[in-house]
Design a protein around this motif. Sequence first.
Motif, mmCIF file in Angstrom:
data_model
loop_
_atom_site.group_PDB
_atom_site.id
_atom_site.type_symbol
_atom_site.label_atom_id
_atom_site.label_comp_id
_atom_site.label_asym_id
_atom_site.label_seq_id
_atom_site.Cartn_x
_atom_site.Cartn_y
_atom_site.Cartn_z
ATOM 1 N N ASN A 86 0.790 -1.230 0.000
ATOM 2 C CA ASN A 86 0.000 0.000 0.000
ATOM 3 C C ASN A 86 0.820 1.277 0.000
ATOM 4 N N VAL A 87 1.987 1.233 -0.644
ATOM 5 C CA VAL A 87 2.785 2.446 -0.816
ATOM 6 C C VAL A 87 2.389 3.083 -2.148
ATOM 7 N N ASN A 88 2.064 4.371 -2.108
ATOM 8 C CA ASN A 88 1.654 5.094 -3.314
ATOM 9 C C ASN A 88 2.853 5.723 -4.006
ATOM 10 N N ILE A 89 3.155 5.243 -5.192
ATOM 11 C CA ILE A 89 4.302 5.757 -5.936
ATOM 12 C C ILE A 89 3.819 6.879 -6.845
ATOM 13 N N ASP A 90 4.626 7.926 -6.939
ATOM 14 C CA ASP A 90 4.249 8.952 -7.902
ATOM 15 C C ASP A 90 5.240 8.962 -9.058
ATOM 16 N N MET A 91 6.182 9.891 -9.066
ATOM 17 C CA MET A 91 7.071 9.990 -10.223
ATOM 18 C C MET A 91 8.119 8.892 -10.201
ATOM 19 N N ILE A 92 8.451 8.375 -11.360
ATOM 20 C CA ILE A 92 9.498 7.358 -11.459
ATOM 21 C C ILE A 92 10.476 7.770 -12.560
ATOM 22 N N ILE A 93 11.771 7.671 -12.268
ATOM 23 C CA ILE A 93 12.768 7.921 -13.306
ATOM 24 C C ILE A 93 13.774 6.776 -13.296
ATOM 25 N N GLN A 94 13.985 6.163 -14.447
ATOM 26 C CA GLN A 94 15.030 5.145 -14.549
ATOM 27 C C GLN A 94 16.100 5.681 -15.493
ATOM 28 N N THR A 95 17.348 5.645 -15.038
ATOM 29 C CA THR A 95 18.412 6.151 -15.912
ATOM 30 C C THR A 95 18.950 5.017 -16.778
ATOM 31 N N VAL A 96 19.599 5.402 -17.871
ATOM 32 C CA VAL A 96 20.151 4.410 -18.802
ATOM 33 C C VAL A 96 21.160 3.534 -18.063
ATOM 34 N N GLY A 97 20.988 2.223 -18.213
ATOM 35 C CA GLY A 97 21.865 1.319 -17.469
ATOM 36 C C GLY A 97 23.219 1.114 -18.142
ATOM 37 N N HIS A 98 24.232 0.719 -17.338
ATOM 38 C CA HIS A 98 25.496 0.251 -17.927
ATOM 39 C C HIS A 98 26.089 -0.784 -16.984
ATOM 40 N N ASP A 99 26.907 -1.669 -17.517
ATOM 41 C CA ASP A 99 27.498 -2.773 -16.748
ATOM 42 C C ASP A 99 26.433 -3.604 -16.017
ATOM 43 N N GLY A 100 25.275 -3.765 -16.639
ATOM 44 C CA GLY A 100 24.247 -4.592 -16.014
ATOM 45 C C GLY A 100 23.575 -3.943 -14.817
ATOM 46 N N MET A 101 23.844 -2.647 -14.618
ATOM 47 C CA MET A 101 23.245 -1.926 -13.484
ATOM 48 C C MET A 101 22.482 -0.705 -13.989
ATOM 49 N N THR A 102 21.473 -0.297 -13.218
ATOM 50 C CA THR A 102 20.769 0.938 -13.546
ATOM 51 C C THR A 102 20.392 1.649 -12.241
ATOM 52 N N ASN A 103 19.940 2.892 -12.337
ATOM 53 C CA ASN A 103 19.460 3.621 -11.156
ATOM 54 C C ASN A 103 17.984 3.921 -11.317
ATOM 55 N N LEU A 104 17.269 3.894 -10.206
ATOM 56 C CA LEU A 104 15.827 4.101 -10.235
ATOM 57 C C LEU A 104 15.475 5.093 -9.125
ATOM 58 N N ASP A 105 14.819 6.198 -9.510
ATOM 59 C CA ASP A 105 14.380 7.196 -8.518
ATOM 60 C C ASP A 105 12.867 7.270 -8.538
ATOM 61 N N PHE A 106 12.252 7.385 -7.374
ATOM 62 C CA PHE A 106 10.808 7.609 -7.370
ATOM 63 C C PHE A 106 10.405 8.392 -6.131
ATOM 64 N N THR A 107 9.172 8.921 -6.149
ATOM 65 C CA THR A 107 8.696 9.676 -4.990
ATOM 66 C C THR A 107 7.532 8.940 -4.336
ATOM 67 N N VAL A 108 7.451 9.078 -3.014
ATOM 68 C CA VAL A 108 6.343 8.503 -2.231
ATOM 69 C C VAL A 108 5.918 9.542 -1.196
ATOM 70 N N PRO A 109 4.678 9.471 -0.690
ATOM 71 C CA PRO A 109 4.281 10.383 0.379
ATOM 72 C C PRO A 109 5.192 10.195 1.602
ATOM 73 N N LYS A 110 5.519 11.306 2.274
ATOM 74 C CA LYS A 110 6.460 11.254 3.404
ATOM 75 C C LYS A 110 6.084 10.190 4.433
ATOM 76 N N ASN A 111 4.773 10.092 4.714
ATOM 77 C CA ASN A 111 4.388 9.157 5.780
ATOM 78 C C ASN A 111 4.374 7.695 5.312
ATOM 79 N N GLU A 112 4.818 7.450 4.065
ATOM 80 C CA GLU A 112 4.893 6.060 3.603
ATOM 81 C C GLU A 112 6.337 5.606 3.390
ATOM 82 N N VAL A 113 7.294 6.503 3.761
ATOM 83 C CA VAL A 113 8.701 6.177 3.553
ATOM 84 C C VAL A 113 9.106 4.943 4.368
ATOM 85 N N LEU A 114 8.614 4.864 5.614
ATOM 86 C CA LEU A 114 8.978 3.719 6.468
ATOM 87 C C LEU A 114 8.507 2.407 5.856
ATOM 88 N N ASP A 115 7.265 2.410 5.333
ATOM 89 C CA ASP A 115 6.729 1.209 4.677
ATOM 90 C C ASP A 115 7.563 0.864 3.451
#
Length: 403
Positions: free
Chosen positions: A286-315
């Motif tokens: 029940n974590v509400n995700i809003d924006m998601i950004i995935q950067t171009v991967g290299h060496d089999g790895m990638t980075n993923l950023d997203f936002t959640v409501p502050k009170n859902e960070v612990l979950d």
Amino acid sequence: MLIVQKFGGTSVGDLERIQNVANRVSKTVKEGHQVVVVVSAMSGETNKLVAYAEHFSQNPARNEVDMLLSSGERVTAALLSIALNEMGLPAVSMSGRRAGIVTDNIHTKARIESIDPTGMFDELNSGKVVVIAGFQGVDDNGNVTTLGRGGSDLSAVAIAGALEADLCEIYTDVSGIYTTDPRIEPKAKKLDRISYDEMLELASLGAKVLQNRSVELAKKLNVNLVTRTSFTDEEGTLITKEENIMEKPLVSGIALDKNQSRISLMGVKDRPGIASDIFNKLAENNVNIDMIIQTVGHDGMTNLDFTVPKNEVLDAKEVMDKFLEAHEIQDISYDDSICKVSIVGVGMKSHTGVAAKAFSTMAAENINILMISTSEIKVSMVISEKYAELAVRSLHSAYALDK
Ligand code: ADP
Ligand code: ASP
Ligand code: MG
């Protein structure tokens, strides 16, 4: 007419204001209408109860939180009913349970599943004003649930829908929906009308004047929704279908959300299905995700950023730690000091350059944009929280909303 009138925290903020509400309800009844009232807790009360729980635990059981928080609205409902009866106007207060509001069992952010209006109709038909404690219902097993912060708006719209009311009035401390939060930009202008879709975006993007789920439901059930102030007789804002709005401005409003956090996942294993695994697990919790950004991967790895409501960070953290343990992610960071500013308008659908103007406005103020997302009728930007108000004011003026 059958009218649902909802009074928010400030409108019932002290005993004198509750009397003021009683007078307004009485006036509406004397004009020949049937009235169902939905009330919030007195302003500050819900926050106070949250703080009480946090005194004992940083992560209190959610069913207990609901028992606690739902009490605030019941206090106001009973007091208003007492005041109405004292004025010679027969009234009865009801908890969410008595009003027939059944929800799922997701404590502290339950969804309404059904409303049985029989009890409300019985009391209305016996000539009483029905006063309902907002923000709450019960699950199938009779446990008290609450509907998420700001949830009394949702109670009011859902009740208006169930009763097939002619009108749902949301009384608050500002006289309607403005081009942006008038507390941030005093030059903000009140709108006479706004479409459900624009209001839904504004509410979802942080304009707390209406809870977003209440707007979603109003659109679905076609509820006639008006936002206005309880302090004067000034006319409010009608939230209505897009076709009822003649003039379609390019941008209708600016929203600010300071209640988001950014979670950055570094060194995410770049394999098919990883995003699905991560976001499904978050959804299950029940974590509400809003924006998601995935950067171009290299060496089999990638980075993923997203936002959640502050009170859902612990979950969210609980879920992410499992991926960390499973070595699917190398590192995680959490950033609380961000905010999201958004511009909203149905007119954007048919115009180009709207987003570009938002970016150049940020550039002119030397504000760095961390994340961007767009849809047909909105542009959202994540920026550092310290520039929140500056960003709102510059965008408001860049789109000439003060004119
Ligand atoms: P209530 O307690 O009546 O539910 P809220 O505090 O939840 O009231 O919502 C009202 C507040 O919403 C206003 O005081 C205002 O600061 C804020 N707000 C944010 N965006 C807007 C907007 N676009 N128009 C009007 N009010 C807004
Ligand atoms: N009292 C609850 C809150 O503060 C619900 C509401 O006011 O709508 O979130
Ligand atoms: Mg509210």
